[in-house]
Write an enzyme that holds these catalytic residues in place. Structure first.
Site, mmCIF file in Angstrom:
data_model
loop_
_atom_site.group_PDB
_atom_site.id
_atom_site.type_symbol
_atom_site.label_atom_id
_atom_site.label_comp_id
_atom_site.label_asym_id
_atom_site.label_seq_id
_atom_site.Cartn_x
_atom_site.Cartn_y
_atom_site.Cartn_z
ATOM 1 N N SER A 245 0.981 -1.131 -0.009
ATOM 2 C CA SER A 245 -0.047 -0.100 -0.032
ATOM 3 C C SER A 245 0.914 1.241 0.111
ATOM 4 O O SER A 245 1.604 1.444 0.922
ATOM 5 C CB SER A 245 -0.799 -0.033 1.355
ATOM 6 O OG SER A 245 -1.423 1.141 1.406
ATOM 7 N N ASP B 151 -4.277 4.132 -2.486
ATOM 8 C CA ASP B 151 -5.618 4.374 -1.717
ATOM 9 C C ASP B 151 -6.130 5.699 -1.862
ATOM 10 O O ASP B 151 -5.514 6.750 -1.659
ATOM 11 C CB ASP B 151 -5.227 4.169 -0.096
ATOM 12 C CG ASP B 151 -5.031 2.728 0.446
ATOM 13 O OD1 ASP B 151 -6.012 1.983 0.056
ATOM 14 O OD2 ASP B 151 -3.837 2.220 0.788
ATOM 15 N N MET C 76 -8.983 8.434 -1.148
ATOM 16 C CA MET C 76 -9.671 8.883 -0.033
ATOM 17 C C MET C 76 -10.075 10.365 -0.181
ATOM 18 O O MET C 76 -9.336 11.142 -0.896
ATOM 19 C CB MET C 76 -9.053 8.661 1.101
ATOM 20 C CG MET C 76 -8.588 7.374 1.592
ATOM 21 S SD MET C 76 -7.835 7.482 3.173
ATOM 22 C CE MET C 76 -6.763 5.905 3.339
ATOM 23 N N HIS D 218 -8.100 1.631 -4.739
ATOM 24 C CA HIS D 218 -8.986 1.542 -3.706
ATOM 25 C C HIS D 218 -9.708 2.988 -3.402
ATOM 26 O O HIS D 218 -9.142 3.479 -2.802
ATOM 27 C CB HIS D 218 -8.392 0.747 -2.420
ATOM 28 C CG HIS D 218 -9.208 0.592 -1.280
ATOM 29 N ND1 HIS D 218 -8.624 0.513 -0.002
ATOM 30 C CD2 HIS D 218 -10.596 0.386 -1.069
ATOM 31 C CE1 HIS D 218 -9.628 0.119 0.770
ATOM 32 N NE2 HIS D 218 -10.764 0.252 -0.013
ATOM 33 N N MET E 90 -11.920 4.837 -1.442
ATOM 34 C CA MET E 90 -12.740 5.090 -0.259
ATOM 35 C C MET E 90 -13.278 6.389 -0.504
ATOM 36 O O MET E 90 -12.813 7.651 0.207
ATOM 37 C CB MET E 90 -11.600 5.001 1.027
ATOM 38 C CG MET E 90 -11.398 3.951 1.119
ATOM 39 S SD MET E 90 -9.866 3.482 1.963
ATOM 40 C CE MET E 90 -8.644 3.506 0.885
ATOM 41 N N GLY F 13 -9.526 4.105 6.129
ATOM 42 C CA GLY F 13 -9.068 5.198 6.437
ATOM 43 C C GLY F 13 -7.627 5.725 6.885
ATOM 44 O O GLY F 13 -6.882 6.616 6.379
ATOM 45 N N GLY G 250 -3.431 3.922 7.664
ATOM 46 C CA GLY G 250 -2.506 2.760 7.635
ATOM 47 C C GLY G 250 -2.025 2.413 9.082
ATOM 48 O O GLY G 250 -2.534 3.211 10.117
ATOM 49 N N GLY G 251 -1.495 1.285 9.291
ATOM 50 C CA GLY G 251 -1.049 1.094 10.530
ATOM 51 C C GLY G 251 -1.959 0.627 11.606
ATOM 52 O O GLY G 251 -1.537 0.718 12.986
ATOM 53 N N ASP H 168 -7.072 -6.155 3.420
ATOM 54 C CA ASP H 168 -6.414 -4.953 3.358
ATOM 55 C C ASP H 168 -6.479 -4.442 4.852
ATOM 56 O O ASP H 168 -7.644 -4.141 5.154
ATOM 57 C CB ASP H 168 -7.162 -4.005 2.424
ATOM 58 C CG ASP H 168 -6.587 -2.703 2.129
ATOM 59 O OD1 ASP H 168 -5.316 -2.470 3.083
ATOM 60 O OD2 ASP H 168 -7.154 -1.720 1.753
ATOM 61 N N GLY I 295 0.889 -2.232 4.071
ATOM 62 C CA GLY I 295 1.511 -1.098 3.974
ATOM 63 C C GLY I 295 2.407 -0.991 4.958
ATOM 64 O O GLY I 295 3.806 -1.121 4.576
HETATM 65 C C1 DX5 Z 1 -6.582 1.593 4.908
HETATM 66 C C2 DX5 Z 1 -6.228 1.433 3.582
HETATM 67 C C3 DX5 Z 1 -5.031 0.433 3.749
HETATM 68 C C4 DX5 Z 1 -3.691 0.767 4.092
HETATM 69 C C5 DX5 Z 1 -3.263 -0.492 4.802
HETATM 70 O O1 DX5 Z 1 -7.991 2.363 4.697
HETATM 71 O O2 DX5 Z 1 -7.191 1.010 2.764
HETATM 72 O O3 DX5 Z 1 -4.843 0.107 2.201
HETATM 73 O O4 DX5 Z 1 -3.132 1.564 3.684
HETATM 74 O O5 DX5 Z 1 -2.110 -0.167 5.537
HETATM 75 P P1 DX5 Z 1 -1.647 -1.299 6.640
HETATM 76 O O6 DX5 Z 1 -1.057 -2.473 5.930
HETATM 77 O O7 DX5 Z 1 -0.535 -0.443 7.501
HETATM 78 O O8 DX5 Z 1 -2.621 -1.447 7.705
HETATM 79 ZN ZN ZN Z 2 -6.676 0.329 0.812
#
Ligand code: DX5
Ligand code: ZN
Length: 226
Positions: free
Chosen positions: A10, A37, A39, A68, A70, A148, A150-151, A177, A199
């Site tokens: 990601s 991503d 958004m 993706h 969102m 929304g 990462g992490g 994801d 990610g």
């Molecule tokens: C969150 C995103 C993910 C995110 C994943 O809304 O859709 O793609 O970047 O990140 P990790 O792998 O750090 O959870």
């Molecule tokens: Zn995503």
């Protein structure tokens, strides 16, 4: 035939100021797809990138850009993202209940690959019609965290949805994801996921190539033992 493992770092966890070299680095480390991503600050409380950034990145790579969305109004993004060079267009079922047929049709007409995503709280049954219709989506993305950011921490309870989808659709691309990494991949792989977004576990690793190969091996091992 088993579905193919696709590992998709990601890019949300990358250094956006150096997106092209970050992408190049991930592909060199063995990534199959780049997960982008998008958004809108409305469907989710975060604002990231849109078509102009996809267009800029496309000038530097031929890679599959797994977008993706969102966003609250995915229809508005079909034309700009197609022009920008997006490969996959995955929208959220929660916003598209009334018009997904038209949306999927337009995504295909514009030469992109349609996918549908669902949030952790959305029942899996809601995507069945989109997989079974005469103009079906080609991938289901099961969110394993609230969309929304990462992490976040992987939610194991979402695996029931992956299992149900895999049982019903043996050859469907099923993507997971959120919170995926070496410590959670086996749960997702054994449930039947084959497209893995990661990610922070990849970008935060000392050796991202190792993490990518661990993720791929887990999917392959799970397929062999199923
Ligand atoms: C969150 C995103 C993910 C995110 C994943 O809304 O859709 O793609 O970047 O990140 P990790 O792998 O750090 O959870
Ligand atoms: Zn995503």
């Amino acid at each position: 035939m088993a579905v193919v493992a696709k590992i998709a770092p990601s890019m949300l966890s990358s250094d956006f100021a150096n997106l092209a070299s970050e992408a190049e680095r991930m592909l060199r480390f063995g990534a199959d797809w780049l997960h982008m991503d998008i958004m809108d600050g409305h469907f989710v409380p975060n604002l990231t990138i849109g078509a102009p950034v996809i267009e800029s990145l496309r000038k530097h790579t031929k890679a599959y850009l797994d977008c993706h969305l969102m966003v609250t109004n995915p229809l508005d993004y079909v034309e700009p993202l197609a022009k920008a060079g997006a490969s996959g267009f995955t929208f959220h079922v929660e916003v598209a209940k009334d018009y997904w047929q038209d949306l999927v049709h337009q995504i295909k007409v514009k030469g992109m690959r349609p996918g549908v995503a669902l949030k952790p709280g959305t029942p899996v049954e809601e995507v069945y019609p989109l997989v079974e219709g005469e103009n079906p989506v080609e991938m289901v993305l099961v969110m394993t965290v609230e969309p929304g950011f990462g992490g976040q921490k992987f939610m194991p309870e979402t695996m029931d949805k992956v299992r149900a989808l895999r049982k019903k659709y043996p050859s469907l691309d099923i993507e997971v994801d959120g919170g995926l990494g070496p410590s959670t991949i086996d749960m997702a792989a054994s449930a039947g996921a084959n497209c893995i977004v990661a990610g922070s576990s990849v970008f935060g690793a000392k050796e991202p190539a190792n993490v990518i190969s661990i993720l791929r091996k887990s999917v392959r091992d799970a397929q062999q033992s199923s």
